[in-house]
Design an enzyme around this catalytic site. Structure first.
Site, PDB file in Angstrom:
ATOM      1  N   ARG A  27       0.835  -1.203   0.000  1.00 49.13           N
ATOM      2  CA  ARG A  27       0.000   0.000   0.000  1.00 49.13           C
ATOM      3  C   ARG A  27       0.868   1.250   0.000  1.00 49.13           C
ATOM      4  O   ARG A  27       0.504   2.271  -0.602  1.00 49.13           O
ATOM      5  CB  ARG A  27      -0.910  -0.003   1.244  1.00 49.13           C
ATOM      6  CG  ARG A  27      -1.755   1.237   1.447  1.00 49.13           C
ATOM      7  CD  ARG A  27      -2.805   1.420   0.385  1.00 49.13           C
ATOM      8  NE  ARG A  27      -3.608   0.231   0.159  1.00 49.13           N
ATOM      9  CZ  ARG A  27      -4.566   0.135  -0.745  1.00 49.13           C
ATOM     10  NH1 ARG A  27      -4.845   1.165  -1.528  1.00 49.13           N
ATOM     11  NH2 ARG A  27      -5.240  -0.994  -0.891  1.00 49.13           N
TER      12      ARG A  27
ATOM     13  N   HIS B 280      -5.342  -3.671   4.689  1.00 50.15           N
ATOM     14  CA  HIS B 280      -5.252  -2.581   3.717  1.00 50.15           C
ATOM     15  C   HIS B 280      -3.804  -2.214   3.461  1.00 50.15           C
ATOM     16  O   HIS B 280      -3.421  -1.902   2.323  1.00 50.15           O
ATOM     17  CB  HIS B 280      -6.047  -1.366   4.198  1.00 50.15           C
ATOM     18  CG  HIS B 280      -6.369  -0.401   3.107  1.00 50.15           C
ATOM     19  ND1 HIS B 280      -5.741   0.824   2.986  1.00 50.15           N
ATOM     20  CD2 HIS B 280      -7.240  -0.483   2.072  1.00 50.15           C
ATOM     21  CE1 HIS B 280      -6.230   1.460   1.939  1.00 50.15           C
ATOM     22  NE2 HIS B 280      -7.130   0.700   1.350  1.00 50.15           N
ATOM     23  N   CYS B 281      -2.978  -2.272   4.487  1.00 51.69           N
ATOM     24  CA  CYS B 281      -1.563  -1.952   4.328  1.00 51.69           C
ATOM     25  C   CYS B 281      -0.847  -2.960   3.433  1.00 51.69           C
ATOM     26  O   CYS B 281       0.110  -2.615   2.737  1.00 51.69           O
ATOM     27  CB  CYS B 281      -0.884  -1.922   5.690  1.00 51.69           C
ATOM     28  SG  CYS B 281      -1.597  -0.759   6.872  1.00 51.69           S
ATOM     29  N   LEU B 282      -1.302  -4.212   3.434  1.00 53.94           N
ATOM     30  CA  LEU B 282      -0.659  -5.268   2.657  1.00 53.94           C
ATOM     31  C   LEU B 282      -1.062  -5.262   1.188  1.00 53.94           C
ATOM     32  O   LEU B 282      -0.394  -5.896   0.368  1.00 53.94           O
ATOM     33  CB  LEU B 282      -1.007  -6.637   3.243  1.00 53.94           C
ATOM     34  CG  LEU B 282      -0.346  -7.021   4.569  1.00 53.94           C
ATOM     35  CD1 LEU B 282      -1.000  -8.269   5.140  1.00 53.94           C
ATOM     36  CD2 LEU B 282       1.156  -7.239   4.388  1.00 53.94           C
TER      37      LEU B 282
END
Length: 351
Positions: free
Chosen positions: A96, A341-343
């Site tokens: 992300r 979401h970060c991944l």
């Protein structure tokens, strides 16, 4: 400032159709001390759920890592024919932020490749800094590199959230305050707004205050507030006044309640609970249900073995009646300072 793109540029909303989701195989053991094996199994479950509705494009260090990843993914029930492996060495798995922010213009795909500097916090980011351009070129996107006075703009995808129509959420802590020297300089509000207008087509900026406890990105908005539909935002709230997150999340909620989108419409706010504090080795971890990911046909929600897990899933089911809402166990994942979401990084379907 050099323009990030011509008129008509926009960031498609996450719920719009994806051509693929980009991921990077988790590899940095010290980000997940003693937990890397468990994190990889959770990651496999993320891939298995994603590939049921869209293509997965996976970054690996080398062919040997690809073979190991394929083996583990097959054991978890994932299908090889829905995963495309690409060799691109990375420092961390947080695509992300290291990857590009995809935009469209006149039906064509563009990729805004920010300068990545390890959130201004870590020293091992030189491989991640090359991820944005690699992903952009592999996707066949036009590369855009926003610059101010000739210097590339340092930012990350998790710092912004869009409704697909020109309204963007971000935080003052992340883009304006010199908490950690992102890009080596402090920006004014006007400069930050101009960057987002030119690079992402932002016509309306909603400035939240700051992030949650334990967040090593200094205030990424994807832990706080997310668009779940036109004019509707799911916002994290903390009910316990003794909790460190109570005051900042209350202030963010107050700002959202006063905000308007590009069309002048007042935002509808859906309140998401926070899980109880997660602590490792004395440090608070940034656990938040707002770090969900909207895929084609489904929404993937981080869960934390918490009574509020089911509450958060139920709320998001009401927000996305046409999608299956699935929980992914993230107690181990969040030890690395991020979640679903970060991944992930969506590649919108262009044209």
């Amino acid at each position: 400032m050099s323009p990030g793109g011509p008129a008509g540029v926009r960031v498609p909303a996450e719920w719009e159709p994806h051509a693929a989701t980009w991921l990077a195989w988790p590899r940095l053991a010290r980000d997940w001390p003693g937990k890397l094996d468990a994190v990889r199994w959770a990651f496999c479950e993320l891939v298995r759920k994603l590939q049921q509705s869209e293509r997965v494009r996976m970054l690996v260090q080398d062919p040997a890592e690809e073979l190991r990843a394929r083996s583990r993914l097959r054991r978890s029930g994932a299908a090889d024919d829905r995963i495309e492996f690409l060799t691109c060495p990375t420092d961390r798995a947080w695509v992300r932020d290291s990857g590009p922010t995809f935009t469209t213009q006149a039906g064509g795909l563009q990729a805004v490749c920010w300068r990545f500097d390890g959130w201004g916090r870590y020293s091992n980011w030189s491989m991640d800094e090359r991820v944005g351009r690699f992903v952009a070129e592999a996707a066949g996107a036009v590369v855009v590199e926003p610059r101010v006075e000739g210097i590339r703009v340092a930012m990350e995808g998790g710092a912004v959230e869009t409704d697909g129509s020109g309204t963007i959420l971000t935080t003052e802590q992340c883009l304006l305050r010199k908490d950690r020297g992102r890009g080596g300089r402090r920006r004014s509000r006007d400069e930050a707004e101009e960057i987002l207008r030119l690079a992402l087509g932002a016509d309306s900026l909603v400035w939240l205050d700051r992030g949650i406890a334990g967040d090593d990105t200094s205030g990424h908005v994807d832990q706080l507030a997310r668009f779940v539909g036109p004019g509707t935002v799911a916002a994290a709230v903390e009910r316990d006044p003794r909790d460190d997150n109570f005051a900042p999340l209350r202030e963010n909620l107050r700002r959202l309640q006063r905000a308007r989108d590009r069309s002048g419409r007042q935002l509808d706010i859906v309140e998401l609970p926070m899980p109880r504090p997660l602590v490792f080795d004395g440090d608070r971890l940034p656990a938040s249900y707002a770090n969900f990911y909207i895929a084609n046909g489904r929404v993937l929600v981080p869960t934390f073995n918490d009574p509020s897990d089911r509450v958060a899933i139920r709320i998001l089911e009401e927000c996305f009646p046409g999608r299956e809402v699935c929980g992914i166990h993230c107690v181990d994942v969040v030890l690395g300072q991020g979640a679903l979401h970060c991944l992930t990084q969506q590649q919108p379907r262009a044209g």
